[in-house]
Design a protein around this motif. Structure first.
Motif, PDB file in Angstrom:
ATOM      1  N   ASN A   1       0.837  -1.191   0.000  1.00  0.00           N
ATOM      2  CA  ASN A   1       0.000   0.000   0.000  1.00  0.00           C
ATOM      3  C   ASN A   1       0.870   1.239   0.000  1.00  0.00           C
ATOM      4  OD1 ASN A   1      -2.312  -1.592   0.160  1.00  0.00           O
ATOM      5  ND2 ASN A   1      -2.321  -1.554   2.375  1.00  0.00           N
ATOM      6  N   THR A   2       0.288   2.340  -0.405  1.00  0.00           N
ATOM      7  CA  THR A   2       0.996   3.617  -0.404  1.00  0.00           C
ATOM      8  C   THR A   2       1.542   3.940   0.975  1.00  0.00           C
ATOM      9  OG1 THR A   2      -0.334   4.439  -2.246  1.00  0.00           O
ATOM     10  CG2 THR A   2       0.700   6.084  -0.831  1.00  0.00           C
ATOM     11  N   ASP A   3       0.727   3.733   2.021  1.00  0.00           N
ATOM     12  CA  ASP A   3       1.181   4.082   3.367  1.00  0.00           C
ATOM     13  C   ASP A   3       2.370   3.230   3.795  1.00  0.00           C
ATOM     14  OD1 ASP A   3      -1.143   2.218   3.397  1.00  0.00           O
ATOM     15  OD2 ASP A   3      -0.635   2.042   5.516  1.00  0.00           O
TER      16      ASP A   3
ATOM     17  N   LYS B 163      -5.897   6.526   6.194  1.00  0.00           N
ATOM     18  CA  LYS B 163      -4.594   6.067   6.696  1.00  0.00           C
ATOM     19  C   LYS B 163      -3.460   6.582   5.809  1.00  0.00           C
ATOM     20  CE  LYS B 163      -1.980   2.028   8.110  1.00  0.00           C
ATOM     21  NZ  LYS B 163      -1.845   0.589   8.049  1.00  0.00           N
ATOM     22  N   GLU B 164      -3.650   6.546   4.494  1.00  0.00           N
ATOM     23  CA  GLU B 164      -2.627   7.051   3.568  1.00  0.00           C
ATOM     24  C   GLU B 164      -2.443   8.557   3.731  1.00  0.00           C
ATOM     25  OE1 GLU B 164      -3.035   3.746   0.021  1.00  0.00           O
ATOM     26  OE2 GLU B 164      -4.438   5.418   0.059  1.00  0.00           O
ATOM     27  N   ILE B 165      -3.537   9.282   3.878  1.00  0.00           N
ATOM     28  CA  ILE B 165      -3.461  10.737   4.093  1.00  0.00           C
ATOM     29  C   ILE B 165      -2.651  11.022   5.358  1.00  0.00           C
ATOM     30  CG2 ILE B 165      -4.818  12.787   4.700  1.00  0.00           C
ATOM     31  CD1 ILE B 165      -7.085  11.515   2.923  1.00  0.00           C
ATOM     32  N   ASP B 166      -2.985  10.332   6.431  1.00  0.00           N
ATOM     33  CA  ASP B 166      -2.283  10.536   7.701  1.00  0.00           C
ATOM     34  C   ASP B 166      -0.795  10.225   7.569  1.00  0.00           C
ATOM     35  OD1 ASP B 166      -4.748  11.216   8.792  1.00  0.00           O
ATOM     36  OD2 ASP B 166      -5.051   9.250   9.741  1.00  0.00           O
ATOM     37  N   THR B 167      -0.471   9.168   6.837  1.00  0.00           N
ATOM     38  CA  THR B 167       0.931   8.775   6.661  1.00  0.00           C
ATOM     39  C   THR B 167       1.682   9.790   5.802  1.00  0.00           C
ATOM     40  OG1 THR B 167       0.268   6.453   6.871  1.00  0.00           O
ATOM     41  CG2 THR B 167       2.450   6.881   5.964  1.00  0.00           C
ATOM     42  N   PHE B 168       1.071  10.262   4.729  1.00  0.00           N
ATOM     43  CA  PHE B 168       1.688  11.311   3.902  1.00  0.00           C
ATOM     44  C   PHE B 168       2.040  12.516   4.775  1.00  0.00           C
ATOM     45  CE2 PHE B 168       0.412   9.296  -0.037  1.00  0.00           C
ATOM     46  CZ  PHE B 168       1.205   9.868  -1.012  1.00  0.00           C
ATOM     47  N   LYS B 169       1.090  12.923   5.602  1.00  0.00           N
ATOM     48  CA  LYS B 169       1.302  14.102   6.439  1.00  0.00           C
ATOM     49  C   LYS B 169       2.378  13.852   7.493  1.00  0.00           C
ATOM     50  CE  LYS B 169      -2.437  16.514   7.433  1.00  0.00           C
ATOM     51  NZ  LYS B 169      -3.807  16.886   7.811  1.00  0.00           N
ATOM     52  N   LYS B 170       2.354  12.692   8.114  1.00  0.00           N
ATOM     53  CA  LYS B 170       3.326  12.365   9.158  1.00  0.00           C
ATOM     54  C   LYS B 170       4.756  12.399   8.628  1.00  0.00           C
ATOM     55  CE  LYS B 170       4.594   8.708  12.405  1.00  0.00           C
ATOM     56  NZ  LYS B 170       4.238   7.376  12.932  1.00  0.00           N
ATOM     57  N   TYR B 171       4.967  11.894   7.410  1.00  0.00           N
ATOM     58  CA  TYR B 171       6.312  11.775   6.848  1.00  0.00           C
ATOM     59  C   TYR B 171       6.633  12.861   5.816  1.00  0.00           C
ATOM     60  CZ  TYR B 171       6.533   7.278   9.187  1.00  0.00           C
ATOM     61  OH  TYR B 171       6.536   6.276  10.148  1.00  0.00           O
ATOM     62  N   ASN B 172       5.736  13.824   5.660  1.00  0.00           N
ATOM     63  CA  ASN B 172       5.923  14.895   4.658  1.00  0.00           C
ATOM     64  C   ASN B 172       6.187  14.347   3.261  1.00  0.00           C
ATOM     65  OD1 ASN B 172       5.495  17.161   6.272  1.00  0.00           O
ATOM     66  ND2 ASN B 172       7.583  17.064   7.055  1.00  0.00           N
ATOM     67  N   ALA B 173       5.493  13.308   2.910  1.00  0.00           N
ATOM     68  CA  ALA B 173       5.630  12.725   1.579  1.00  0.00           C
ATOM     69  C   ALA B 173       4.864  13.567   0.564  1.00  0.00           C
ATOM     70  CB  ALA B 173       5.110  11.288   1.571  1.00  0.00           C
TER      71      ALA B 173
END
Length: 97
Positions: free
Chosen positions: A6-8, A27-37
Motif C-alpha cells: 500500500n501507499t502508506d 490512513k494514507e493521508i495521515d501517513t503522507f502528512k506524518k512523513y511529509n511525503a
C-alpha cells in the motif's frame, strides 16, 4: 495470494514521493502528512486515452472506459491531497505518446 503493498507502507518505509496517484484512504493521508511525503499526479498516460476520440488513438471502448477510471481517480486523489495539506507535484511519463 500475496498481499499488495500500500501507499502508506511505502511511505512508512522511506519513500519520499508517490507517482501517478489515485484515491487516498484516511490512513494514507495521515501517513503522507506524518512523513511529509509528496504525491506526484501523473496525468499524461491516462488523459489522452480517457479524453481523446477512441478512433484517433485506435483503442477499444474497454481501454477508454478503464482509462477514465484511472484518470478520474488521479484527479480525486490529487484534490484530496491538496485539501489535506499534502504537497502535490505534477509529473509526466516521458515515454508516453
Amino acid at each position: 495470494m500475496k498481499p499488495q503493498p500500500n501507499t502508506d507502507v511505502a511511505v512508512e518505509n522511506g519513500v519520499d514521493s508517490i507517482e501517478h496517484g489515485s484515491t487516498l484512504t484516511q490512513k494514507e493521508i495521515d501517513t503522507f502528512k506524518k512523513y511529509n511525503a509528496v504525491l506526484v499526479c501523473t496525468l499524461s498516460p491516462a488523459m489522452p486515452m480517457a479524453k481523446f476520440k477512441r478512433e484517433t488513438l485506435g483503442i477499444s471502448e474497454a481501454v477508454q472506459y478503464n482509462s477514465n477510471i484511472v484518470f478520474n481517480n488521479m484527479i480525486i486523489g490529487t484534490k484530496t491531497a491538496l485539501e489535506n495539506g499534502i504537497t502535490v507535484g505534477l509529473g509526466t511519463d516521458t515515454g508516453c505518446p
